[in-house]
Design a protein around this motif. Structure first.
Motif, PDB file in Angstrom:
ATOM      1  N   ILE A  66       0.837  -1.193   0.000  1.00 45.38           N
ATOM      2  CA  ILE A  66       0.000   0.000   0.000  1.00 45.38           C
ATOM      3  C   ILE A  66       0.880   1.254   0.000  1.00 45.38           C
ATOM      4  O   ILE A  66       0.582   2.235  -0.676  1.00 45.38           O
ATOM      5  CB  ILE A  66      -0.998  -0.021   1.174  1.00 45.38           C
ATOM      6  CG1 ILE A  66      -2.057  -1.095   0.898  1.00 45.38           C
ATOM      7  CG2 ILE A  66      -1.654   1.335   1.375  1.00 45.38           C
ATOM      8  CD1 ILE A  66      -2.976  -1.386   2.043  1.00 45.38           C
ATOM      9  N   ASP A  67       1.992   1.215   0.727  1.00 42.99           N
ATOM     10  CA  ASP A  67       2.924   2.341   0.725  1.00 42.99           C
ATOM     11  C   ASP A  67       3.492   2.575  -0.673  1.00 42.99           C
ATOM     12  O   ASP A  67       3.669   3.717  -1.094  1.00 42.99           O
ATOM     13  CB  ASP A  67       4.056   2.103   1.727  1.00 42.99           C
ATOM     14  CG  ASP A  67       5.004   3.284   1.798  1.00 42.99           C
ATOM     15  OD1 ASP A  67       4.526   4.405   2.072  1.00 42.99           O
ATOM     16  OD2 ASP A  67       6.217   3.088   1.567  1.00 42.99           O
ATOM     17  N   VAL A  68       3.734   1.500  -1.400  1.00 44.89           N
ATOM     18  CA  VAL A  68       4.262   1.627  -2.767  1.00 44.89           C
ATOM     19  C   VAL A  68       3.273   2.364  -3.659  1.00 44.89           C
ATOM     20  O   VAL A  68       3.674   3.119  -4.552  1.00 44.89           O
ATOM     21  CB  VAL A  68       4.603   0.230  -3.340  1.00 44.89           C
ATOM     22  CG1 VAL A  68       4.882   0.299  -4.826  1.00 44.89           C
ATOM     23  CG2 VAL A  68       5.799  -0.356  -2.613  1.00 44.89           C
ATOM     24  N   LEU A  69       1.984   2.190  -3.420  1.00 40.72           N
ATOM     25  CA  LEU A  69       0.982   2.889  -4.218  1.00 40.72           C
ATOM     26  C   LEU A  69       1.096   4.406  -4.074  1.00 40.72           C
ATOM     27  O   LEU A  69       0.653   5.147  -4.942  1.00 40.72           O
ATOM     28  CB  LEU A  69      -0.428   2.462  -3.800  1.00 40.72           C
ATOM     29  CG  LEU A  69      -0.816   1.011  -4.039  1.00 40.72           C
ATOM     30  CD1 LEU A  69      -2.198   0.758  -3.475  1.00 40.72           C
ATOM     31  CD2 LEU A  69      -0.768   0.676  -5.516  1.00 40.72           C
ATOM     32  N   CYS A  70       1.666   4.845  -2.958  1.00 44.35           N
ATOM     33  CA  CYS A  70       1.773   6.274  -2.675  1.00 44.35           C
ATOM     34  C   CYS A  70       3.041   6.893  -3.260  1.00 44.35           C
ATOM     35  O   CYS A  70       3.309   8.070  -3.034  1.00 44.35           O
ATOM     36  CB  CYS A  70       1.748   6.504  -1.165  1.00 44.35           C
ATOM     37  SG  CYS A  70       0.232   5.925  -0.389  1.00 44.35           S
ATOM     38  N   ARG A  71       3.812   6.100  -3.991  1.00 43.76           N
ATOM     39  CA  ARG A  71       5.084   6.579  -4.525  1.00 43.76           C
ATOM     40  C   ARG A  71       5.164   6.380  -6.035  1.00 43.76           C
ATOM     41  O   ARG A  71       4.546   5.472  -6.583  1.00 43.76           O
ATOM     42  CB  ARG A  71       6.235   5.848  -3.858  1.00 43.76           C
ATOM     43  CG  ARG A  71       6.158   5.921  -2.367  1.00 43.76           C
ATOM     44  CD  ARG A  71       7.514   5.877  -1.720  1.00 43.76           C
ATOM     45  NE  ARG A  71       7.401   6.303  -0.333  1.00 43.76           N
ATOM     46  CZ  ARG A  71       7.439   7.553   0.072  1.00 43.76           C
ATOM     47  NH1 ARG A  71       7.583   8.518  -0.787  1.00 43.76           N
ATOM     48  NH2 ARG A  71       7.327   7.860   1.338  1.00 43.76           N
ATOM     49  N   LYS A  72       5.954   7.233  -6.665  1.00 42.99           N
ATOM     50  CA  LYS A  72       6.234   7.081  -8.085  1.00 42.99           C
ATOM     51  C   LYS A  72       7.391   6.091  -8.241  1.00 42.99           C
ATOM     52  O   LYS A  72       8.007   5.679  -7.263  1.00 42.99           O
ATOM     53  CB  LYS A  72       6.615   8.431  -8.703  1.00 42.99           C
ATOM     54  CG  LYS A  72       5.480   9.442  -8.643  1.00 42.99           C
ATOM     55  CD  LYS A  72       5.765  10.679  -9.463  1.00 42.99           C
ATOM     56  CE  LYS A  72       6.836  11.542  -8.834  1.00 42.99           C
ATOM     57  NZ  LYS A  72       7.008  12.831  -9.507  1.00 42.99           N
ATOM     58  N   ALA A  73       7.688   5.711  -9.464  1.00 41.99           N
ATOM     59  CA  ALA A  73       8.749   4.733  -9.729  1.00 41.99           C
ATOM     60  C   ALA A  73      10.103   5.195  -9.194  1.00 41.99           C
ATOM     61  O   ALA A  73      10.936   4.374  -8.797  1.00 41.99           O
ATOM     62  CB  ALA A  73       8.841   4.442 -11.223  1.00 41.99           C
ATOM     63  N   ASP A  74      10.327   6.515  -9.145  1.00 40.95           N
ATOM     64  CA  ASP A  74      11.611   7.023  -8.655  1.00 40.95           C
ATOM     65  C   ASP A  74      11.661   7.119  -7.129  1.00 40.95           C
ATOM     66  O   ASP A  74      12.655   7.545  -6.552  1.00 40.95           O
ATOM     67  CB  ASP A  74      11.939   8.371  -9.286  1.00 40.95           C
ATOM     68  CG  ASP A  74      10.980   9.487  -8.885  1.00 40.95           C
ATOM     69  OD1 ASP A  74      10.096   9.255  -8.034  1.00 40.95           O
ATOM     70  OD2 ASP A  74      11.115  10.597  -9.428  1.00 40.95           O
ATOM     71  N   GLY A  75      10.574   6.738  -6.449  1.00 44.62           N
ATOM     72  CA  GLY A  75      10.542   6.750  -4.990  1.00 44.62           C
ATOM     73  C   GLY A  75       9.975   8.014  -4.376  1.00 44.62           C
ATOM     74  O   GLY A  75       9.710   8.062  -3.179  1.00 44.62           O
ATOM     75  N   SER A  76       9.774   9.041  -5.172  1.00 44.35           N
ATOM     76  CA  SER A  76       9.206  10.276  -4.639  1.00 44.35           C
ATOM     77  C   SER A  76       7.696  10.118  -4.470  1.00 44.35           C
ATOM     78  O   SER A  76       7.075   9.194  -5.016  1.00 44.35           O
ATOM     79  CB  SER A  76       9.521  11.458  -5.557  1.00 44.35           C
ATOM     80  OG  SER A  76       8.946  11.271  -6.831  1.00 44.35           O
ATOM     81  N   ALA A  77       7.103  11.005  -3.700  1.00 41.75           N
ATOM     82  CA  ALA A  77       5.672  10.931  -3.414  1.00 41.75           C
ATOM     83  C   ALA A  77       4.851  11.149  -4.682  1.00 41.75           C
ATOM     84  O   ALA A  77       5.146  12.027  -5.490  1.00 41.75           O
ATOM     85  CB  ALA A  77       5.292  11.968  -2.369  1.00 41.75           C
ATOM     86  N   ALA A  78       3.817  10.343  -4.842  1.00 41.12           N
ATOM     87  CA  ALA A  78       2.906  10.484  -5.975  1.00 41.12           C
ATOM     88  C   ALA A  78       1.853  11.533  -5.642  1.00 41.12           C
ATOM     89  O   ALA A  78       1.595  11.820  -4.464  1.00 41.12           O
ATOM     90  CB  ALA A  78       2.233   9.149  -6.279  1.00 41.12           C
ATOM     91  N   ALA A  79       1.261  12.086  -6.658  1.00 42.27           N
ATOM     92  CA  ALA A  79       0.191  13.065  -6.470  1.00 42.27           C
ATOM     93  C   ALA A  79      -1.010  12.391  -5.810  1.00 42.27           C
ATOM     94  O   ALA A  79      -1.286  11.207  -6.035  1.00 42.27           O
ATOM     95  CB  ALA A  79      -0.224  13.648  -7.819  1.00 42.27           C
ATOM     96  N   ALA A  80      -1.718  13.148  -4.994  1.00 39.43           N
ATOM     97  CA  ALA A  80      -2.866  12.610  -4.254  1.00 39.43           C
ATOM     98  C   ALA A  80      -3.892  11.982  -5.195  1.00 39.43           C
ATOM     99  O   ALA A  80      -4.459  10.926  -4.890  1.00 39.43           O
ATOM    100  CB  ALA A  80      -3.511  13.716  -3.428  1.00 39.43           C
ATOM    101  N   LYS A  81      -4.133  12.598  -6.329  1.00 38.47           N
ATOM    102  CA  LYS A  81      -5.110  12.073  -7.285  1.00 38.47           C
ATOM    103  C   LYS A  81      -4.674  10.710  -7.820  1.00 38.47           C
ATOM    104  O   LYS A  81      -5.480   9.795  -7.974  1.00 38.47           O
ATOM    105  CB  LYS A  81      -5.292  13.067  -8.429  1.00 38.47           C
ATOM    106  CG  LYS A  81      -6.457  12.782  -9.326  1.00 38.47           C
ATOM    107  CD  LYS A  81      -6.650  13.921 -10.321  1.00 38.47           C
ATOM    108  CE  LYS A  81      -7.890  13.714 -11.146  1.00 38.47           C
ATOM    109  NZ  LYS A  81      -8.120  14.838 -12.050  1.00 38.47           N
ATOM    110  N   ALA A  82      -3.378  10.560  -8.093  1.00 42.18           N
ATOM    111  CA  ALA A  82      -2.852   9.282  -8.587  1.00 42.18           C
ATOM    112  C   ALA A  82      -2.965   8.202  -7.513  1.00 42.18           C
ATOM    113  O   ALA A  82      -3.336   7.066  -7.797  1.00 42.18           O
ATOM    114  CB  ALA A  82      -1.402   9.440  -9.026  1.00 42.18           C
ATOM    115  N   VAL A  83      -2.657   8.568  -6.272  1.00 39.69           N
ATOM    116  CA  VAL A  83      -2.754   7.611  -5.165  1.00 39.69           C
ATOM    117  C   VAL A  83      -4.193   7.149  -4.992  1.00 39.69           C
ATOM    118  O   VAL A  83      -4.462   5.951  -4.848  1.00 39.69           O
ATOM    119  CB  VAL A  83      -2.213   8.229  -3.851  1.00 39.69           C
ATOM    120  CG1 VAL A  83      -2.488   7.319  -2.669  1.00 39.69           C
ATOM    121  CG2 VAL A  83      -0.727   8.521  -3.976  1.00 39.69           C
TER     122      VAL A  83
END
Length: 65
Positions: free
Chosen positions: A30-47
């Motif tokens: 679930i934590d991985v869903l909150c991150r982009k492939a580069d490890g930075s935080a993903a946008a709330a809409k994407a999450v």
């Protein structure tokens, strides 16, 4: 043939379903869903979109037994 290659890739890069019984594995995934492939935080809409998709998959799995 491309479909077979895609399924082979998914099998090599996916966890066995039995591992989803472990709470730590689920938390990590679930934590991985909150991150982009580069490890930075993903946008709330994407999450939100990713979590909704995973929720749908789990719901379908539960219904199917």
């Amino acid at each position: 043939m491309a479909g077979r290659a895609a399924l082979d890739w998914l099998q090599r890069h996916s966890l066995p379903v039995s591992e989803l019984e472990e709470p730590d594995v689920l938390r990590r995934d679930i934590d991985v869903l909150c991150r982009k492939a580069d490890g930075s935080a993903a946008a709330a809409k994407a999450v939100k979109r990713k979590k909704a998709a995973v929720n749908e998959v789990f719901g379908t799995a539960v219904e199917g037994g």
